[in-house]
Motif scaffolding. Structure first.
Motif, mmCIF file in Angstrom:
data_model
loop_
_atom_site.group_PDB
_atom_site.id
_atom_site.type_symbol
_atom_site.label_atom_id
_atom_site.label_comp_id
_atom_site.label_asym_id
_atom_site.label_seq_id
_atom_site.Cartn_x
_atom_site.Cartn_y
_atom_site.Cartn_z
ATOM 1 N N GLU A 69 58.978 78.276 47.357
ATOM 2 C CA GLU A 69 58.853 79.631 47.907
ATOM 3 C C GLU A 69 60.007 80.465 47.355
ATOM 4 N N THR A 70 59.788 81.757 47.172
ATOM 5 C CA THR A 70 60.865 82.615 46.665
ATOM 6 C C THR A 70 61.007 83.869 47.524
ATOM 7 N N VAL A 71 62.250 84.195 47.846
ATOM 8 C CA VAL A 71 62.553 85.415 48.588
ATOM 9 C C VAL A 71 63.566 86.191 47.758
ATOM 10 N N THR A 72 63.393 87.500 47.630
ATOM 11 C CA THR A 72 64.391 88.289 46.903
ATOM 12 C C THR A 72 65.171 89.154 47.884
ATOM 13 N N VAL A 73 66.478 89.122 47.765
ATOM 14 C CA VAL A 73 67.324 90.000 48.581
ATOM 15 C C VAL A 73 67.612 91.234 47.726
ATOM 16 N N GLU A 74 67.057 92.370 48.140
ATOM 17 C CA GLU A 74 67.109 93.582 47.324
ATOM 18 C C GLU A 74 68.384 94.371 47.615
ATOM 19 N N SER A 81 71.189 92.365 43.578
ATOM 20 C CA SER A 81 70.029 91.646 44.114
ATOM 21 C C SER A 81 70.070 90.194 43.678
ATOM 22 N N TYR A 82 69.523 89.321 44.509
ATOM 23 C CA TYR A 82 69.468 87.918 44.106
ATOM 24 C C TYR A 82 68.254 87.229 44.709
ATOM 25 N N ARG A 83 67.969 86.051 44.134
ATOM 26 C CA ARG A 83 66.765 85.317 44.460
ATOM 27 C C ARG A 83 67.125 84.098 45.304
ATOM 28 N N ILE A 84 66.297 83.805 46.281
ATOM 29 C CA ILE A 84 66.441 82.575 47.053
ATOM 30 C C ILE A 84 65.235 81.708 46.737
ATOM 31 N N ASP A 85 65.470 80.547 46.130
ATOM 32 C CA ASP A 85 64.384 79.591 45.894
ATOM 33 C C ASP A 85 64.418 78.559 47.010
ATOM 34 N N PRO A 130 76.003 85.994 46.955
ATOM 35 C CA PRO A 130 75.766 85.031 45.875
ATOM 36 C C PRO A 130 74.887 85.667 44.797
ATOM 37 N N VAL A 131 74.847 85.065 43.612
ATOM 38 C CA VAL A 131 73.952 85.569 42.566
ATOM 39 C C VAL A 131 72.625 84.810 42.584
ATOM 40 N N LEU A 132 72.566 83.744 43.362
ATOM 41 C CA LEU A 132 71.372 82.897 43.430
ATOM 42 C C LEU A 132 71.552 81.938 44.605
ATOM 43 N N VAL A 133 70.447 81.630 45.309
ATOM 44 C CA VAL A 133 70.492 80.609 46.360
ATOM 45 C C VAL A 133 69.414 79.573 46.048
ATOM 46 N N LEU A 134 69.802 78.315 46.021
ATOM 47 C CA LEU A 134 68.840 77.230 45.820
ATOM 48 C C LEU A 134 68.820 76.382 47.086
#
Lengths: 375, 375
Positions: free
Chosen positions: A3-8, A13-17, A162-166
């Motif tokens: 699943e992917t969520v984007t924090v705008e 902005s960054y992506r949470i996978d 963060p620049v990315l969340v996994l």
């Protein structure tokens, strides 16, 4: 399935996978986003033993140079001494401004590593790789980082996204059930803030969440989406972000009164009791109907969370001590108490003029032998 | 007469007032901007003795509650231990997020207090009240705050803009002449970066600046304006802000090679020599004419600043040591040296591919007995 969520947040902005196997795939994702980068893994000794090798193997495979800085597990590592140790470690590893800090662990590691990254060379980028449910749905989203001070928890820190969340759901399988359950209190909280449909969905699907079915990643994604929406509207907590504190003023007081003794009460358990107390107090103030209070309490009880102060093992807590902790809370504005109250299921709001006397009277009632939950 | 410069950073814009008597008037200005605010004065023991009472009297008169946190004077106070002490002091004083930190002192106090403010409760506002010429024209403008780490100076910190700067020229009268002169090197630097007219003005008016005439406040205002313009264009040093480092790569190497021994060399003196070296090196690379080199050297010499490595008292420095310090400088990008070079008077630019060998050869020439300045 991921699943992917984007924090705008504009440029930041960054992506949470969210999904299984993301730690094993981290090297590939990082190198795609930042070719040529070097990394420092900041973790704790327990998480390092469980997941460090998988992450390092993944970085090696992608040709990413790395170093590991590990701190002792547990809340005491959110301190000045570990902050100094991690910052100095990042500098000694000769990481440059464009390199990355990978925060591999629970909330303590994320808060500490994020804060260290935010001040090293006046700001390095970092990736959150949360390994607890609490960190996946709460602390790794939103950019609050920091350490504790003698004057209180989380009083020293920075807003640093963060620049990315996994969020690797596979990592949750290694959690003690009590810790997983505690994280679930924050999941339920998002429904209670402003998403009654999500709360209803949880009532139906919580068994599947606890069985690590597909509903787990869906619940985490919905939680991240809920938090991201609030954070985007109010990144530095000038207003609406305070809604995220639903149940937390009571929770912090309970944790403080227990001396932050995790054997008695962990944060998520305190939040579960705090959520029920916030609904009960709202009901006492004629804001929230009794049925909603029962429904909230029942759901949290069903998944095995504590729901009343009396559920906390050990010495009895008293109302005066709890009130004192509440008065010391960060959410005090020029002497008046700010509480998140609710007008019904998923209808919470910021009440910034709650009379301290009402809270004390409420807690005294709760703590008399007959003062039990409505349920 | 008070000069005013505005740093235009949108919501975070702030005003720099420059003139005599601003410390005595601080309470009035602060209360006008922030009615009901409480303050913590962060200072060092020397500055506290010289100006603390005047500032406290001014706050008292305006009815502003205050507390004072004082650290030992000197660079060693830019350390983790003092950072912890100041942050804990701000928390113990129960300052809230809307309250103010007043940084009263030179660059060390401003950097330390600003960094402490930036992380206390994840960000408190602060006012710079710089009492040295160096702080008035450089460190108090632009929002760079921080402390030193074992790995190097200023490697830990934050970009945190003040909400107001009060540069009291009266405070400069209590400075030792050597320190005042050192600060002047940064004033001259602004002319050499991109304002040849200002450099020419300084050539004509430096006597009046050193005599504390009206030209002093004008020179400070012009310097703040020059720095503000560069900061506004590039707040977090992704590009053009590097121009402010004209002369500084050499200067940091000289300071490092002297073990940061202020008896031998203070920062502004190192900058003066660094400015001359940057022009000489630019000349050697066929970028800058020899007349400009002579002119820069002559002006700095006229006001009494050192202009060549041989002017530094104590053991001879050697080229290899200096080169090593240069290679360690923060301004190294993926192994290549970034220098600010110049094509003539006030025509500096960022050169990001300077060959380390050329620098070493240049320094070796400078350090042979005959390798003296052109002048």
């Amino acid at each position: 399935m991921t699943e992917t969520v984007t924090v705008e947040l504009g440029k930041r902005s960054y992506r949470i996978d969210i999904g299984a196997g993301l730690i094993e795939g981290a090297g590939e994702v990082v190198t795609a986003q930042r070719p040529g980068v070097r990394c420092a893994i900041v973790t704790d000794d327990n998480v390092d033993a469980a997941h460090g090798d998988a992450l390092r193997a993944s970085l090696d495979k992608a040709g990413i140079g790395h170093t590991t800085l590990s701190v002792p597990p547990g809340e005491p590592s959110k301190c000045y001494a570990m902050f100094e140790k991690v910052v100095n470690g990042l500098l000694e590893a000769r990481l440059e401004r464009g390199d990355l800090v990978l925060a591999l662990g629970g909330g303590v590691v994320g808060d500490l590593a994020g804060f260290a990254a935010s001040v090293t060379r006046r700001g390095m980028d970092f990736v959150q790789i949360p390994t607890s449910l609490l960190a996946q749905v709460d602390s790794s989203v939103g950019g609050k980082t920091g350490i504790n001070a003698p004057a209180g928890k989380n009083l020293v820190g920075a807003f640093h996204q963060p620049v990315l969340v996994l969020a690797d759901t596979g990592a949750l399988a290694t959690l003690p059930p009590r810790e997983f359950r505690a994280g679930y209190a924050e999941v339920a909280k998002y429904g209670l803030i402003d998403r009654p449909d999500f709360f209803q969905w949880l009532e139906k699907n919580s068994d599947e969440v606890f069985a690590f079915g597909p509903a787990l990643a869906q619940a985490i994604a919905a939680s991240c989406r809920a938090k991201a929406e609030i954070v985007v509207a109010d990144e530095t907590e000038k207003g609406q972000r305070a809604l995220l504190n639903l149940g937390h003023t009571f929770a912090h007081a309970l944790e403080g009164a227990c001396g932050y003794d995790g054997a008695r009460l962990v944060h998520g358990e305190a939040v579960a009791i705090g959520l029920v107390l916030a609904h009960e107090f709202s009901n006492r103030m004629n804001l929230c109907d009794a049925d909603t209070v029962v429904r909230v309490c029942d759901h949290l009880k069903k998944v095995g969370l504590p729901t009343k102060i009396g559920d906390i093992p050990g010495p009895r807590l008293d109302a005066d001590t709890l009130s004192r902790f509440i008065a010391q809370d960060k959410k005090v504005k020029r002497g008046r108490l700010t509480f998140i109250l609710t007008k019904g299921l998923g209808q919470s709001y910021i009440a910034d003029d709650v009379p301290p006397d009402e809270v004390l009277a409420f807690l005294k009632e709760k703590l008399t032998p007959s003062g039990n939950n409505l349920s």
